[in-house]
Motif scaffolding. Sequence first.
Motif, PDB file in Angstrom:
ATOM      1  N   LEU A   1      14.082  -1.059  -1.854  1.00  0.00           N
ATOM      2  CA  LEU A   1      12.285  -0.222  -1.466  1.00  0.00           C
ATOM      3  C   LEU A   1      12.263   0.101  -0.054  1.00  0.00           C
ATOM      4  CD1 LEU A   1      10.363  -1.725  -4.519  1.00  0.00           C
ATOM      5  CD2 LEU A   1      11.080   0.603  -4.192  1.00  0.00           C
ATOM      6  N   GLU A   2      11.613  -0.553   0.332  1.00  0.00           N
ATOM      7  CA  GLU A   2      11.505  -1.021   1.845  1.00  0.00           C
ATOM      8  C   GLU A   2      12.311  -0.041   2.808  1.00  0.00           C
ATOM      9  OE1 GLU A   2      10.473  -3.503   5.683  1.00  0.00           O
ATOM     10  OE2 GLU A   2      11.998  -3.865   4.634  1.00  0.00           O
ATOM     11  N   SER A   3      13.714   0.152   2.649  1.00  0.00           N
ATOM     12  CA  SER A   3      14.836   0.947   3.803  1.00  0.00           C
ATOM     13  C   SER A   3      14.058   3.096   3.305  1.00  0.00           C
ATOM     14  CB  SER A   3      16.137   0.425   2.540  1.00  0.00           C
ATOM     15  OG  SER A   3      16.630   0.809   1.856  1.00  0.00           O
ATOM     16  N   MET A   4      13.889   2.565   1.699  1.00  0.00           N
ATOM     17  CA  MET A   4      13.613   3.973   1.530  1.00  0.00           C
ATOM     18  C   MET A   4      12.651   4.539   1.661  1.00  0.00           C
ATOM     19  SD  MET A   4      15.514   4.241  -2.021  1.00  0.00           S
ATOM     20  CE  MET A   4      15.217   6.322  -3.070  1.00  0.00           C
ATOM     21  N   GLY A   5      11.712   3.682   1.909  1.00  0.00           N
ATOM     22  CA  GLY A   5       9.716   3.557   2.037  1.00  0.00           C
ATOM     23  C   GLY A   5       9.687   4.141   3.263  1.00  0.00           C
TER      24      GLY A   5
ATOM     25  N   ARG B   1       2.027  10.374  -3.047  1.00  0.00           N
ATOM     26  CA  ARG B   1       2.992  10.498  -2.110  1.00  0.00           C
ATOM     27  C   ARG B   1       4.239  11.089  -2.575  1.00  0.00           C
ATOM     28  NH1 ARG B   1       5.779   4.599  -1.486  1.00  0.00           N
ATOM     29  NH2 ARG B   1       5.529   4.810  -3.909  1.00  0.00           N
ATOM     30  N   ALA B   2       3.839  11.622  -4.360  1.00  0.00           N
ATOM     31  CA  ALA B   2       5.115  12.455  -5.042  1.00  0.00           C
ATOM     32  C   ALA B   2       4.244  13.598  -3.864  1.00  0.00           C
ATOM     33  CB  ALA B   2       4.365  12.080  -6.648  1.00  0.00           C
ATOM     34  N   MET B   3       3.233  14.016  -4.149  1.00  0.00           N
ATOM     35  CA  MET B   3       2.412  15.216  -4.002  1.00  0.00           C
ATOM     36  C   MET B   3       2.842  15.629  -2.221  1.00  0.00           C
ATOM     37  SD  MET B   3      -1.404  15.263  -6.048  1.00  0.00           S
ATOM     38  CE  MET B   3      -2.111  16.054  -4.652  1.00  0.00           C
TER      39      MET B   3
ATOM     40  N   ASP C   1       9.932   6.606  -7.600  1.00  0.00           N
ATOM     41  CA  ASP C   1       8.762   7.650  -7.080  1.00  0.00           C
ATOM     42  C   ASP C   1       9.176   7.940  -5.621  1.00  0.00           C
ATOM     43  OD1 ASP C   1       6.027   9.072  -7.063  1.00  0.00           O
ATOM     44  OD2 ASP C   1       5.143   7.720  -5.893  1.00  0.00           O
ATOM     45  N   ARG C   2       9.894   6.797  -5.223  1.00  0.00           N
ATOM     46  CA  ARG C   2      10.862   7.388  -4.033  1.00  0.00           C
ATOM     47  C   ARG C   2      12.181   7.958  -3.199  1.00  0.00           C
ATOM     48  NH1 ARG C   2       7.842   2.971  -3.245  1.00  0.00           N
ATOM     49  NH2 ARG C   2       7.414   1.729  -1.604  1.00  0.00           N
TER      50      ARG C   2
END
Length: 310
Positions: free
Chosen positions: A120-124, A246-248, A164-165
């Motif tokens: 999660l942290e790495s992707m975000g 974030r998705a938008m 969501d990432r």
Amino acid sequence: MKNYRKDIDKLFEYYDKYLQGKDKALRLALITFLSRGHLLIEDVPGLGKTTLALAISKSMGLSFGRIQCTNDLLPTDITGLSIFNKDKRSFEFRKGPIFNNIVLVDEINRATPKTQSALLESMGEKQVTVEGETYNLPKPFFVIATQNPSEQHGTFSLPESQLDRFLMKISIGYPSRKRELEILKGGSSRGEINKSEPVLSSESVLNLINFIKNNVKVDDKIYEYLLEIANITRESDEFLIGLSTRAMLSILNAAKVSAFVDNRDYVIPEDISDYCRYTVSHRVLFRKQLPGDEKTDMLKSLLDSIRLPV
């Protein structure tokens, strides 16, 4: 714009040479990469997902790492860990495979939720924190994760925060009969890709990404159209959870890249609507349990009710 457009042409020429029959998947993967997002591929094993990831890294001279997920995989197997150096009498951090430009996370839903969360942290944030120390990941940084269909044994569903990432969720599908016959006769192209020379440098790739981000124009009507899409997912009785902010933002980034790939410096509504089945369906939670095709049809029906800006 012309010089950067040539970079796009060079990439597609490279992919046409080594990856025939995967045009759609390659376009979606490249748009996701240039959008600074991450890609989730749901498919059965053996359809060329690793070859696709390898081709993207080789074409741009980027480092490539692979993580094979199993139910006993630990978070430190992804991020790395500190090991005591007897000679120096101190701990040294040994980087894990996440410290590559392109990271293939194979069968991500076979890893336990605790291990999945390590991504999660790495992707975000494009960084990793281990034992209180924060380490920046290389630029560009792109995760291609594959997951097996949920019906298969030994899988753990990805939570909404993890899904969501991912900017897009796609499937490659089986090749055509003609293409599969060529593969059977000629074998895999992975060996040729490993020996190939990059057509772009990592610096050129970063310049291309920044150029698209800063120079493709978005009209106010496009912003309003995207807000309408978000609102319908948030207000419709068909959904429990709608699109996040974030998705938008990531969908807007993908629209800019789509425009540039199509040789435009401005976004049109189709740059958003044509990709909604890949950018939206996995980021919303439907109220009813439906097969994937029915989710796509329902989503399309709702989006068709939104008037396209002119």
